[in-house]
Design a protein around this motif. Structure first.
Motif, PDB file in Angstrom:
ATOM      1  N   PHE A  30       0.648  -1.238  -0.104  1.00  0.00           N
ATOM      2  CA  PHE A  30       0.033   0.154   0.045  1.00  0.00           C
ATOM      3  C   PHE A  30       0.779   1.305  -0.038  1.00  0.00           C
ATOM      4  O   PHE A  30       0.419   2.119  -0.682  1.00  0.00           O
TER       5      PHE A  30
ATOM      6  N   SER B 170       0.647   4.068  -3.032  1.00  0.00           N
ATOM      7  CA  SER B 170       0.294   5.411  -2.698  1.00  0.00           C
ATOM      8  C   SER B 170       1.635   6.189  -3.217  1.00  0.00           C
ATOM      9  O   SER B 170       1.330   7.296  -3.819  1.00  0.00           O
TER      10      SER B 170
ATOM     11  N   ILE C 259      -2.630   6.442   2.060  1.00  0.00           N
ATOM     12  CA  ILE C 259      -2.358   4.942   2.592  1.00  0.00           C
ATOM     13  C   ILE C 259      -3.355   4.293   3.482  1.00  0.00           C
ATOM     14  O   ILE C 259      -3.809   3.400   3.336  1.00  0.00           O
TER      15      ILE C 259
ATOM     16  N   LYS D 184      -6.451   3.464   1.691  1.00  0.00           N
ATOM     17  CA  LYS D 184      -6.268   2.125   0.881  1.00  0.00           C
ATOM     18  C   LYS D 184      -6.289   0.863   1.760  1.00  0.00           C
ATOM     19  O   LYS D 184      -6.914  -0.019   1.186  1.00  0.00           O
ATOM     20  N   VAL D 185      -5.794   1.015   2.773  1.00  0.00           N
ATOM     21  CA  VAL D 185      -5.625  -0.158   3.949  1.00  0.00           C
ATOM     22  C   VAL D 185      -7.224  -0.378   4.257  1.00  0.00           C
ATOM     23  O   VAL D 185      -7.754  -1.534   4.312  1.00  0.00           O
TER      24      VAL D 185
END
Length: 94
Positions: A39, A43, A62, A65-66
Protein backbone atom coordinates in the motif's frame (compact mmCIF):
# COMPACT_ATOMS: atom_id res chain seq x y z
CA UNK A 1 8.34 -1.97 16.97
CA UNK A 2 10.47 0.99 17.91
CA UNK A 3 8.71 4.07 19.22
CA UNK A 4 9.44 7.50 17.75
CA UNK A 5 10.33 6.25 14.29
CA UNK A 6 11.63 9.03 12.10
CA UNK A 7 12.56 8.85 8.44
CA UNK A 8 13.57 11.65 6.12
CA UNK A 9 12.15 9.99 3.03
CA UNK A 10 10.57 6.92 1.52
CA UNK A 11 13.95 5.27 0.83
CA UNK A 12 14.76 5.30 4.55
CA UNK A 13 11.36 3.82 5.38
CA UNK A 14 11.89 1.01 2.87
CA UNK A 15 15.34 0.35 4.37
CA UNK A 16 13.79 0.11 7.84
CA UNK A 17 11.20 -2.38 6.56
CA UNK A 18 13.91 -4.41 4.79
CA UNK A 19 16.01 -4.50 7.96
CA UNK A 20 13.20 -6.02 10.04
CA UNK A 21 14.21 -9.53 8.95
CA UNK A 22 17.82 -9.03 10.05
CA UNK A 23 16.66 -7.50 13.33
CA UNK A 24 14.61 -10.55 14.35
CA UNK A 25 11.23 -8.85 14.15
CA UNK A 26 8.22 -10.85 15.26
CA UNK A 27 6.17 -12.76 12.72
CA UNK A 28 3.30 -10.30 13.25
CA UNK A 29 5.61 -7.38 12.55
CA UNK A 30 6.98 -9.03 9.42
CA UNK A 31 3.47 -9.82 8.21
CA UNK A 32 2.12 -6.32 8.84
CA UNK A 33 5.16 -4.58 7.35
CA UNK A 34 5.02 -6.71 4.19
CA UNK A 35 1.29 -6.17 3.82
CA UNK A 36 1.58 -2.41 4.33
CA UNK A 37 4.59 -2.04 2.05
CA UNK A 38 2.38 -2.80 -0.94
CA UNK A 39 0.00 0.00 0.00
CA UNK A 40 2.89 2.35 0.74
CA UNK A 41 4.39 1.65 -2.69
CA UNK A 42 1.06 2.09 -4.44
CA UNK A 43 0.36 5.41 -2.76
CA UNK A 44 3.95 6.62 -3.10
CA UNK A 45 3.88 6.11 -6.85
CA UNK A 46 1.04 8.63 -7.02
CA UNK A 47 2.89 11.22 -4.92
CA UNK A 48 6.45 11.13 -6.26
CA UNK A 49 9.60 9.05 -6.22
CA UNK A 50 11.46 7.17 -3.48
CA UNK A 51 13.27 10.28 -2.31
CA UNK A 52 10.00 11.99 -1.41
CA UNK A 53 9.26 13.09 2.13
CA UNK A 54 6.78 11.14 4.21
CA UNK A 55 3.89 13.56 4.23
CA UNK A 56 0.60 13.52 6.04
CA UNK A 57 -1.16 13.46 2.66
CA UNK A 58 0.74 10.30 1.72
CA UNK A 59 -0.13 8.69 5.07
CA UNK A 60 -3.80 9.59 4.61
CA UNK A 61 -3.82 8.00 1.15
CA UNK A 62 -2.24 4.81 2.52
CA UNK A 63 -4.78 4.74 5.35
CA UNK A 64 -7.65 5.01 2.86
CA UNK A 65 -6.25 2.17 0.75
CA UNK A 66 -5.74 -0.07 3.78
CA UNK A 67 -9.29 0.67 5.00
CA UNK A 68 -10.74 -0.14 1.57
CA UNK A 69 -8.95 -3.50 1.53
CA UNK A 70 -9.73 -4.50 5.11
CA UNK A 71 -11.99 -7.38 4.02
CA UNK A 72 -8.90 -9.11 2.58
CA UNK A 73 -7.75 -9.86 6.10
CA UNK A 74 -9.06 -11.98 8.92
CA UNK A 75 -10.25 -10.02 11.97
CA UNK A 76 -7.06 -10.94 13.86
CA UNK A 77 -4.80 -9.91 10.97
CA UNK A 78 -6.77 -6.68 10.59
CA UNK A 79 -5.94 -5.79 14.20
CA UNK A 80 -2.25 -6.56 13.69
CA UNK A 81 -2.06 -4.41 10.56
CA UNK A 82 -4.07 -1.58 12.12
CA UNK A 83 -1.83 -1.45 15.18
CA UNK A 84 1.36 -1.61 13.13
CA UNK A 85 0.16 1.13 10.77
CA UNK A 86 -0.83 3.32 13.73
CA UNK A 87 2.78 3.22 14.93
CA UNK A 88 4.44 3.43 11.53
CA UNK A 89 2.24 6.27 10.30
CA UNK A 90 3.59 8.50 13.05
CA UNK A 91 6.77 8.82 10.96
CA UNK A 92 4.74 10.61 8.26
CA UNK A 93 4.94 14.18 9.46
CA UNK A 94 6.18 16.42 6.66
Amino acid sequence: MENNLKFNNLTQLYQYLDDLVANDASSDELFASSYLRGFISLSASQFGDESQALTTALANDITEKVQAARTELSPDDRIIVKQYWAELSQAFTA
